[in-house]
Design a protein around this motif. Structure first.
Motif, short mmCIF file in Angstrom:
data_model
loop_
_atom_site.label_atom_id
_atom_site.label_comp_id
_atom_site.label_asym_id
_atom_site.label_seq_id
_atom_site.Cartn_x
_atom_site.Cartn_y
_atom_site.Cartn_z
N PRO A 341 10.31 3.29 -3.05
CA PRO A 341 10.52 3.92 -1.74
C PRO A 341 11.81 4.72 -1.64
O PRO A 341 11.82 5.80 -1.05
CB PRO A 341 10.53 2.72 -0.78
CG PRO A 341 9.82 1.62 -1.50
CD PRO A 341 10.13 1.84 -2.95
N VAL A 342 12.90 4.20 -2.19
CA VAL A 342 14.18 4.91 -2.10
C VAL A 342 14.10 6.22 -2.86
O VAL A 342 14.53 7.28 -2.40
CB VAL A 342 15.32 4.02 -2.63
CG1 VAL A 342 16.64 4.80 -2.62
CG2 VAL A 342 15.46 2.75 -1.80
N MET A 343 13.53 6.16 -4.07
CA MET A 343 13.41 7.39 -4.86
C MET A 343 12.48 8.40 -4.20
O MET A 343 12.73 9.61 -4.25
CB MET A 343 12.90 7.04 -6.26
CG MET A 343 13.96 6.50 -7.20
SD MET A 343 15.32 7.65 -7.51
CE MET A 343 14.47 9.01 -8.31
N LEU A 505 20.71 7.69 -5.45
CA LEU A 505 19.89 7.17 -6.54
C LEU A 505 20.08 5.66 -6.63
O LEU A 505 21.21 5.19 -6.80
CB LEU A 505 20.26 7.82 -7.87
CG LEU A 505 19.89 9.29 -8.02
CD1 LEU A 505 20.38 9.83 -9.35
CD2 LEU A 505 18.40 9.49 -7.90
N PRO A 506 19.02 4.88 -6.53
CA PRO A 506 19.17 3.42 -6.64
C PRO A 506 19.44 3.02 -8.09
O PRO A 506 19.01 3.70 -9.02
CB PRO A 506 17.81 2.90 -6.17
CG PRO A 506 16.86 4.01 -6.52
CD PRO A 506 17.63 5.28 -6.33
N PRO A 507 20.12 1.90 -8.31
CA PRO A 507 20.28 1.40 -9.68
C PRO A 507 18.93 0.98 -10.24
O PRO A 507 18.00 0.64 -9.49
CB PRO A 507 21.22 0.21 -9.52
CG PRO A 507 21.08 -0.21 -8.10
CD PRO A 507 20.78 1.01 -7.33
N ALA A 512 11.55 -0.27 -7.73
CA ALA A 512 10.24 -0.90 -7.76
C ALA A 512 9.34 -0.30 -8.83
O ALA A 512 8.31 -0.87 -9.17
CB ALA A 512 9.57 -0.77 -6.38
N ASP A 513 9.71 0.88 -9.34
CA ASP A 513 8.88 1.56 -10.34
C ASP A 513 9.48 1.48 -11.74
O ASP A 513 9.37 2.42 -12.53
CB ASP A 513 8.67 3.02 -9.93
CG ASP A 513 9.98 3.81 -9.85
OD1 ASP A 513 11.06 3.17 -9.85
OD2 ASP A 513 9.93 5.04 -9.77
N ARG A 514 10.11 0.34 -12.05
CA ARG A 514 10.75 0.20 -13.36
C ARG A 514 9.77 0.42 -14.52
O ARG A 514 10.14 1.04 -15.52
CB ARG A 514 11.44 -1.15 -13.48
CG ARG A 514 12.67 -1.29 -12.61
CD ARG A 514 13.54 -2.48 -12.98
NE ARG A 514 12.82 -3.72 -12.97
CZ ARG A 514 12.53 -4.43 -11.87
NH1 ARG A 514 12.91 -3.98 -10.69
NH2 ARG A 514 11.89 -5.58 -11.95
N PRO A 515 8.52 -0.09 -14.44
CA PRO A 515 7.60 0.20 -15.56
C PRO A 515 7.42 1.70 -15.79
O PRO A 515 7.38 2.16 -16.94
CB PRO A 515 6.30 -0.47 -15.12
CG PRO A 515 6.73 -1.55 -14.18
CD PRO A 515 7.90 -1.00 -13.46
N HIS A 516 7.30 2.46 -14.71
CA HIS A 516 7.17 3.91 -14.84
C HIS A 516 8.41 4.52 -15.48
O HIS A 516 8.31 5.39 -16.37
CB HIS A 516 6.94 4.54 -13.46
CG HIS A 516 7.10 6.04 -13.45
ND1 HIS A 516 6.09 6.89 -13.81
CD2 HIS A 516 8.17 6.82 -13.13
CE1 HIS A 516 6.53 8.15 -13.73
NE2 HIS A 516 7.78 8.12 -13.30
N VAL A 517 9.58 4.08 -15.05
CA VAL A 517 10.83 4.62 -15.59
C VAL A 517 10.92 4.34 -17.09
O VAL A 517 11.25 5.23 -17.89
CB VAL A 517 12.05 4.02 -14.87
CG1 VAL A 517 13.35 4.51 -15.51
CG2 VAL A 517 12.03 4.39 -13.39
#
Length: 641
Positions: A341-343, A505-507, A512-517
């Motif tokens: 959401p933040v991104m 930019l969130p750390p 919530a989308d760490r797998p995508h990153v």
């Protein structure tokens, strides 16, 4: 009663049960009794000869994990959430495959040796033919959830444990995995585990349903529940259907509605199950404001409320000139995030402002991708044909920063180039100037930069006339500029000139989308030729997702580069990751007689210090062996011949 006496008493009770069927103090149900009978008659287990825990080799574990790789990637979130609820109560969590081999494990490392000795560990074999009556093995045999509490266990060494397991089935109804929570030191009372049983069943169902939705993400899913309010978020019954309403698959609850048939298909359809027409099903999203419709079961007359989960569809392309609002498709920016959401808010604002010449200030911890975002904004803007000039204000020596930024004319100072030099600001004319770590810019230069921004021109060193410059300025910092302003270290007027809009930019740890990153970073490194083509196995992804990432995306890049360099066979596993990214990767315990020499030392001696041979012996990678050496303080040159 001490431990040995309790074990002796337990063995005697099982032997009496074997001789004359006399009921012991437990089992607490017929189910446990059936398991004891299987242990004695079918498996030939001897209660007077307890078995030590069996931990399979790394190679065997990898084979078991590979067989359920897609499932593990789905189950990870539920497993970690459940463990977060039970860890403080002294429980560990095991996820086994359908054969009883533990393919995922979460436990307290402070009790690591005790847990491994008890078999509550990664790679442990909890099949009933080997371990006897136990929650996992008996759950597999009985195909139902259960608690195996203390003296329910067949093996006398397990009578201090309490273990609760629930089956997880695939969309065809076959056993896929077993979810188990266990404790080394349990209360005496059996009813103390009632809530544990309900909790384990709940999470097993959640994981099973998440896997079902993953498997059928490209097919319409009919989801229904007794509650209209809950059906959209937690519908109990799931059916994957085709265009004619035919049922191709169902979750466990859904199969229970299909006249007791264990398999779906064979002509089963929703119009046979419910009193409805086909159009009633496909009109669900349109006929009601809440996109929910009531249906009545033909057999029981019960009313259920249903919603449709539509299959994934490609993002439609926008014909003609794109509109400038947050719903625009802007590939350069869209690829930077998935559903965080933040991104998404940050990227939505970036889309709206990408063609506006207002100053942008990007805030975020070191390594969160501030320059990546700035480059994406530039690439998506009408200035994309111009240069993108990045300046790290903290990296240029203070004695050179003025000449680097503003340039100089010929003969401006001793050592200057004969023809002078265009400064970085002038090089950005027509494009974008990115000022990274702006918070570290010296105060005198802040004054000159403010003049550049206000007047749109620079004065090179030694020049007598200013030069016009038309560039878009994007600044970034990890520092608190408000605090620096309060301490007189940053000009307030420059802050407001730079900060036409703030992009945060969130750390990485909070995204919530760490797998995508993670996948996106890996794909980018491969596409750039910096890494060879490799895939991330589920255990590696789980370790990367569990890590806190103090260095954010920059640290992730380094971790992936390390893993790619050390992995074998084009596949990155948890053992290939840097030490700080992995927990629980320990050298094998000594299952032999007690002694001063560890199994690792014996293996090194036997293989004459050949690390590759030692890795093959234990079924692990070479980096894992080196980590074991470091942990045990072993230097190869000190090993006696």
């Amino acid at each position: 009663m001490n431990t040995q006496q309790a074990q002796r008493r337990h063995i005697d009770a099982i032997l009496r049960y074997a001789d004359d069927g006399s009921p012991p103090e437990s089992p607490g149900s017929e189910l446990i009794g059936r398991s004891w009978t299987r242990c004695l008659r079918d498996y030939g287990l001897d209660p007077s000869r307890p078995r030590s825990a069996r931990i399979v080799t790394q190679q065997t574990l990898r084979e078991h994990q590979d067989s359920v790789d897609e499932f593990l990637s789905v189950a990870r979130a539920g497993v970690e959430q459940l463990y977060g609820m039970i860890a403080r109560l002294g429980y560990v969590l095991l996820l086994t495959d359908h054969r009883g081999i533990t393919v995922q494990y979460l436990g307290d490392q402070r009790s690591d040796r005790r847990l491994r000795k008890a078999g509550l560990y990664l790679g442990a074999d909890w099949s009933e033919p080997y371990a006897g009556t136990c929650a996992v093995g008996t759950c597999i045999q009985e195909n139902q959830a259960l608690t195996c509490h203390r003296i329910d266990h067949f093996d006398a060494t397990h009578i201090g444990l309490t273990c609760t397991s629930a089956p997880i089935r695939d969309p065809s109804g076959k056993l896929l995995a077993v979810l188990d929570i266990s404790a080394l030191d349990s209360p005496q009372a059996r009813h103390s585990q009632t809530f544990a049983l309900h909790l384990t069943q709940l999470y097993a169902r959640m994981i099973e349903d998440a896997y079902f939705l993953r498997r059928y993400r490209n097919q319409t899913v009919f989801r229904c529940d007794a509650s209209r309010e809950f059906v959209q978020v937690n519908g109990q019954y799931l059916f994957a259907i085709d265009d004619e309403g035919g049922i191709g698959a169902a979750n466990t609850a859904g199969r229970s509605l299909l006249d007791g048939r264990p398999e779906t298909g064979d002509g089963a359809s929703l119009t046979q199950l419910f009193d409805c027409r086909l159009r009633d099903i496909w009109s669900i999203p349109y006929d009601q404001d809440d996109q929910v419709r009531a249906f009545r079961l033909r057999q029981s007359g019960e009313t259920l409320f249903a919603a449709l989960i539509q299959p994934r569809a490609p993002v439609p392309t926008t014909a003609g000139k794109p509109r400038e609002h947050s719903e625009d498709v802007v590939p350069e920016l869209d690829r930077l995030a998935a559903d965080d959401p933040v991104m998404r808010r940050t990227l939505g604002l970036a889309k709206r402002l990408r063609n506006r010449d207002v100053g942008l200030l990007i805030l975020g911890e070191t390594g969160t991708g501030k320059e990546v975002l700035a480059r994406a904004i530039h690439a998506a803007s009408h200035r994309s044909r111009g240069a993108f000039v990045a300046i790290n204000c903290a990296a240029i020596p203070e004695s050179l920063i003025e000449s680097e930024l503003f340039g100089y004319v010929a003969g401006a100072f001793t050592g200057a180039r004969a023809r002078g030099m265009r400064g970085l600001i002038q090089q950005a004319d027509g494009g974008t100037l990115f000022l990274d770590e702006i918070g570290d810019m010296p105060l005198p230069l802040q004054t000159r930069l403010l003049r550049v921004l206000a007047e749109g021109e620079i004065l090179p060193i030694g020049a007598d006339r200013p030069v016009r410059v038309n560039c878009r300025v994007i600044a970034a910092t990890h520092q608190d500029l408000g605090e620096r302003i309060a301490h007189g270290q940053f000009r307030e007027d420059l802050y407001y000139r730079l900060n036409g809009a703030t992009l945060r930019l969130p750390p990485l740890r909070r995204r919530a989308d760490r797998p995508h990153v993670i996948r996106s970073v890996l794909d980018t490194l491969v596409a750039q030729g910096r890494l060879s083509a490799v895939r991330l196995r589920a255990d590696a992804m789980s370790a990367l997702l569990a890590y806190d990432w103090p260095g954010n995306i920059r640290q992730l890049v380094n971790a992936l580069a390390f893993a790619e360099a050390t992995c074998e066979g084009g596949e990155i596993t948890a053992n290939d990751l840097p030490e700080e990214c992995v927990s629980g990767c320990l050298p094998p315990a000594d299952d032999g007689p007690a002694g001063d020499e560890s199994p690792l030392r014996r293996a090194l001696r036997a293989e004459q210090g050949n690390i590759s041979a030692v890795a093959r012996r234990f079924g692990v990678s070479r980096p894992t062996v080196y980590r074991w050496l470091a942990r045990e303080g072993i230097a190869l040159r000190r090993l006696p011949g």
